[in-house]
Scaffold this motif. Structure first.
Motif, PDB file in Angstrom:
ATOM      1  N   ALA A 149       1.111   4.138  -2.785  1.00 52.07           N
ATOM      2  CA  ALA A 149       0.795   5.409  -2.630  1.00 52.07           C
ATOM      3  C   ALA A 149       1.756   6.310  -3.238  1.00 52.07           C
ATOM      4  O   ALA A 149       1.606   7.383  -3.880  1.00 52.07           O
ATOM      5  N   ALA A 205      -2.140   9.129  -5.698  1.00 51.47           N
ATOM      6  CA  ALA A 205      -1.913   8.307  -4.656  1.00 51.47           C
ATOM      7  C   ALA A 205      -3.292   7.622  -4.480  1.00 51.47           C
ATOM      8  O   ALA A 205      -3.617   6.238  -3.899  1.00 51.47           O
ATOM      9  N   VAL A 207      -4.216   3.510  -4.878  1.00 51.32           N
ATOM     10  CA  VAL A 207      -4.535   2.483  -3.835  1.00 51.32           C
ATOM     11  C   VAL A 207      -5.997   2.111  -4.042  1.00 51.32           C
ATOM     12  O   VAL A 207      -6.153   0.765  -3.870  1.00 51.32           O
ATOM     13  N   TRP A 257       0.598  -1.068  -0.078  1.00 51.42           N
ATOM     14  CA  TRP A 257      -0.011  -0.112  -0.051  1.00 51.42           C
ATOM     15  C   TRP A 257       0.795   1.064  -0.027  1.00 51.42           C
ATOM     16  O   TRP A 257       0.507   2.225  -0.646  1.00 51.42           O
TER      17      TRP A 257
END
Lengths: 294, 366
Positions: free
Chosen positions: A52, A96, A100, A48
C-alpha cells in the motif's frame, strides 16, 4: 485574415509528438522518484502494508508529475499547485489500490512473466484510473485505463525478463521497468487522448503555442482564470472569463463572455453564441486558437 | 504461458501424497518440462527405495523457510530415525545449508495443530455411530504427539465450534462426548470454518473432516470454495467417510482430499474408524521438518521450487513456495536512481536545446 491558410498540419503533428514525449518523460521521472521513495523509506514487515505504501509513493509521484507538466509549461503556478496536488492525491490512492490488488493477482499466478506483467498492468490501471477521476473526465478515465495497463504490462514484463536474465538482480530491471510503467502511462495518456479525443483547441499563437486542451466536459471555460479548462496566460488582452465552449447535442458552441470585439472566429466578431466547425480559428485578444473536432 | 499452463493442470505445485497416487516430479509448467521429464524417468526406477513426501512448506517466517515432510518405505510404513546428515535441501537448484532439523524420534514435543470436524447429524444415531466416533476421537487424542493443539467443530443443522484450540485432551474429549445426534449435514460449511480457524495458526496443521452422509444443507460453502480456500492457505483436508458406502458421497470426499493434498479414508464401523484415527495421529507424529534460509532474501514475487534429497532415496521430495513481492523492496542503489533521473532529465531538456539551435519558431501569421 485574408492571408493564405498557414501550414497547420505539420505544426499540429509536431506539437502532438512533443506533448506525447513530454508526458512520457514526466510519467517516467515521477515513477523513478516514487520507486526511490519506496525502497529507501518503506520498511514495513507486512507485505500488504508495504504494498500500500509503495503504491502511495509510486502513484503519488506519477500523478504529481503528470499533472504538473502542463501547468508548469504554461507558467500557471496556482493551477500547477492545485492540479498537481489533486493528481498526486488521486495517484496515491489509485497506486495503493492497484498495487494491493496486483499483489493479490500475482499470488494467483504464482509469479512468472505473465503474472508480473498482469500485476503491474493492474498497478498502471489504478494510477491511470485515478488520473481520469481526478479531473472528473470520463474520457480521460478511459485514456488512463488504457495507457496505464499497457505501460504497466510492458514494464512488468521487462522487469521479470531482466530479473531472470540477469540472475535475480532486481535493481536495474525494476528501475527500467518502472520507467516503462511511468513513461507508458504518460505516453499513452497523451497518444490515446490524441487518438480518441472528440474536440479540442490548440494554441497557434500565444505563450502556450503548440499546447492542446481537451474539451472533455459539458462546458469548457477559456480565459485567464486559473480554474479555466483552457487557461490562457501571458496575454493581457485575454479576460479572466473570456469565453466558454458548450456542448449542445452534437454541436460545439462558442459563447463570448468578454467585452465586445475581443472574441473572433475566423476573423468575425462573436457577440454572443457561435457554432464552431472543425478548423475554425478562435481569437481571444491576441491569442489565436484552432478548434478541432472529429 | 507458464502460469496458464500451470493453472490448467488444476494442480498446486506440490507432490501428491495420496497412497496410490503417482508423485508429481515438479510443478507442471513448461520451463520445468525438461527437469520434470528427467525426474519422471527417475520416478519409474525409484519404485523400491524410500521416498520423501513433502506435506507442507511454511514461508511465514521468510527469509527462513520450513518444510514438513515424511519419509516412507515402499510398503508405506514410516522411517522415523533418519538423521540430519542424510538430507540435503535445494532451492531453485541451489544447495542451502539446513539451519534446523527435527526428526520424529529426536524431539519429544512435536506439536501439531488439528481441527477435528465431526458430524452429529441425525443419521449418526444409527448403529451407534456417534458412540464409535467418541471412542475413536479418544484414541486419536492419545496417539497425537504431546503438546498438539486440537479444536473441534461439530456440525448438523448448525456449524458450531464446540471446543476452541486447546492442548488439553480432556477438554476435547469432554466437548465431543457432549454431542448428540440430530439434524442435517452442513459438511462444506463446517470444513470452510475449520480452514478459517486453522488459517490463523502456524506450523504443521491439518483438518480432519468426518461425515456419515452427504452434504445436504450448506449455505455458504461448496466443494469448490472449500477446495479453493484450503489451497489458498496451503492446508490439507483429510476426509473420513463413516458408515455405509452408499449413503456417503465418496467421490466428493475423495476429491476434497486429493485436491488439498490430504488423504481420504472410509470406515465401515467404529473399529475401523478407531484404527484410522490412530493411523492419522501416528502419521501426524511421523513428520520431519527442516528449516533453511533462502538464498534470495528479498520478497520478490517469485515461485521457488524446493527439493529435499534423502541419501537412501533415489527421488527427491518436491514442493515450491511463492513469496509475495510485486514491487521488490531492494534498497541501497541510489546511484542507479540518480543515473536514471539524470538520463530522463537530459531527454526532457533536449527538445528545447534543439529548437533553440534551429532558431526562433516560425510565426504562423504575419
Amino acid at each position: 485574415m485574408s492571408t493564405a491558410p498557414p501550414p497547420v498540419v505539420p505544426r499540429v503533428r509536431s506539437a502532438n509528438l512533443r506533448q506525447a514525449y513530454d508526458l512520457a518523460l514526466a510519467g517516467a521521472i515521477g515513477a523513478v522518484c516514487g520507486l526511490y521513495l519506496y525502497v529507501e523509506l518503506v520498511h514495513a514487515e507486512s507485505v500488504w502494508l508495504r504494498d500500500a505504501l509503495a503504491g502511495v509513493a509510486i502513484g503519488g509521484t506519477i500523478g504529481f508529475f503528470l499533472n504538473a507538466w502542463g501547468p508548469s509549461g504554461d507558467g500557471a503556478w496556482l493551477k500547477l499547485a492545485r492540479e498537481a496536488t489533486w493528481g498526486a492525491l488521486a495517484g496515491a490512492i489509485g497506486g495503493a489500490v492497484g498495487l494491493v490488488v496486483g499483489e493479490f493477482v500475482l499470488g494467483t499466478f504464482q509469479g512468472g512473466l505473465v503474472g508480473r506483467a498482469v500485476s503491474w498492468a493492474i498497478l498502471g490501471l489504478g494510477i491511470g484510473a485515478s488520473q481520469g477521476l481526478a479531473t472528473r473526465s470520463g474520457q480521460r478515465l478511459r485514456f488512463g485505463l488504457i495507457g496505464g495497463s499497457i505501460g504497466g504490462f510492458a514494464g512488468g514484463f521487462l522487469f521479470e525478463a531482466m530479473r531472470k536474465g540477469m540472475g535475480d538482480r532486481y535493481d536495474l530491471g525494476q528501475g527500467i521497468g518502472i520507467v516503462l510503467l511511468g513513461a507508458g502511462l504518460g505516453l499513452s495518456l497523451a497518444l490515446v487522448e490524441q487518438a480518441l479525443r472528440r474536440a479540442w483547441v490548440q494554441v497557434l499563437r500565444g505563450r502556450q503555442e503548440g499546447r492542446s486542451y481537451l474539451l472533455g466536459g459539458k462546458t469548457s471555460a477559456l480565459g485567464l482564470d486559473e480554474r479555466a479548462e483552457v487557461g490562457l496566460f501571458g496575454d493581457p488582452t485575454v479576460a479572466r472569463k473570456h469565453a466558454e465552449i458548450v456542448v449542445n447535442g452534437r454541436d460545439y458552441v462558442l459563447r463570448s463572455l468578454a467585452p465586445a470585439g475581443r472574441t473572433k472566429v475566423n476573423g468575425e466578431v462573436v457577440t454572443k453564441d457561435r457554432a464552431l466547425l472543425d478548423g475554425d480559428r478562435i481569437e481571444l485578444g491576441q491569442t489565436l486558437l484552432l478548434f478541432r473536432r472529429r | 504461458m507458464g502460469p496458464i499452463g500451470r493453472r490448467s493442470t488444476g494442480d498446486l505445485p506440490h507432490p501428491n501424497p495420496l497412497p496410490g497416487g503417482e508423485r508429481v516430479g515438479l510443478p507442471k509448467w513448461s520451463s520445468w518440462g525438461i527437469i520434470a521429464s528427467i525426474l519422471f524417468v527417475a520416478t519409474a526406477s525409484a519404485a523400491d527405495g524410500p521416498t520423501v513426501v513433502v506435506t507442507q512448506p511454511d514461508e511465514s517466517k521468510f527469509p527462513e523457510i520450513t518444510v514438513y515432510f515424511e519419509v516412507k518405505r515402499p510398503d508405506g510404513s514410516f522411517i522415523l530415525d533418519a538423521r540430519r546428515e542424510e538430507f540435503r535441501v535445494t532451492e531453485d537448484g541451489q544447495d542451502r545449508p539446513i539451519l534446523r532439523f527435527e526428526a520424529p524420534v529426536s524431539t519429544e514435543v512435536r506439536p501439531t495443530t488439528v481441527v477435528l470436524v465431526v458430524d452429529h447429524s441425525g443419521s449418526m444415531n444409527q448403529e451407534g455411530k456417534i458412540d464409535g466416533l467418541k471412542q475413536a476421537v479418544a484414541t486419536f487424542l492419545e496417539g497425537l504427539p504431546r503438546g498438539s493443539k486440537v479444536a473441534v467443530i461439530a456440525f448438523s443443522d448448525e456449524v458450531e465450534l464446540v471446543c476452541p484450540f486447546t492442548t488439553d485432551p480432556a477438554r476435547v474429549r469432554e466437548a465431543v462426548d457432549a454431542l448428540e445426534a440430530s439434524g442435517g449435514t452442513r459438511y462444506f460449511d463446517a470444513v470452510a470454518e475449520a480452514l478459517d480457524l486453522l488459517g490463523e495458526e502456524q506450523g504443521r496443521r491439518a483438518v480432519l473432516a468426518l461425515t456419515d452422509g452427504m452434504d445436504t444443507e450448506s449455505h455458504d460453502a461448496t466443494l469448490a470454495t472449500a477446495i479453493a480456500r484450503a489451497r489458498k492457505l496451503g492446508l490439507p483436508v483429510h476426509t473420513l467417510g463413516f458408515g455405509e458406502r452408499r449413503s456417503i458421497n465418496v467421490k466428493v470426499l475423495r476429491t476434497l482430499a486429493a485436491e488439498t493434498r490430504g488423504q481420504h479414508y472410509l470406515a465401515r464401523d467404529a473399529d475401523q474408524l478407531r484404527k484410522i484415527y490412530e493411523e492419522i495421529a501416528q502419521k501426524l507424529g511421523s513428520s520431519y521438518s527442516l528449516a533453511y534460509r533462502t538464498d534470495r532474501q528479498v520478497p520478490d514475487g517469485t515461485l521457488r521450487p524446493i527439493r529435499i534429497f534423502y541419501q537412501k532415496a533415489t527421488q527427491a521430495g518436491v514442493t515450491a513456495v511463492f513469496i509475495r513481492g510485486m514491487v521488490v523492496p531492494a534498497a541501497g542503489w541510489s546511484r542507479l536512481y540518480l543515473a536514471l533521473l539524470a538520463g530522463l532529465g537530459m531527454l526532457a531538456v533536449m527538445p528545447g536545446i534543439l529548437a533553440r539551435r534551429k532558431g526562433q519558431p516560425i510565426r504562423i501569421e504575419p
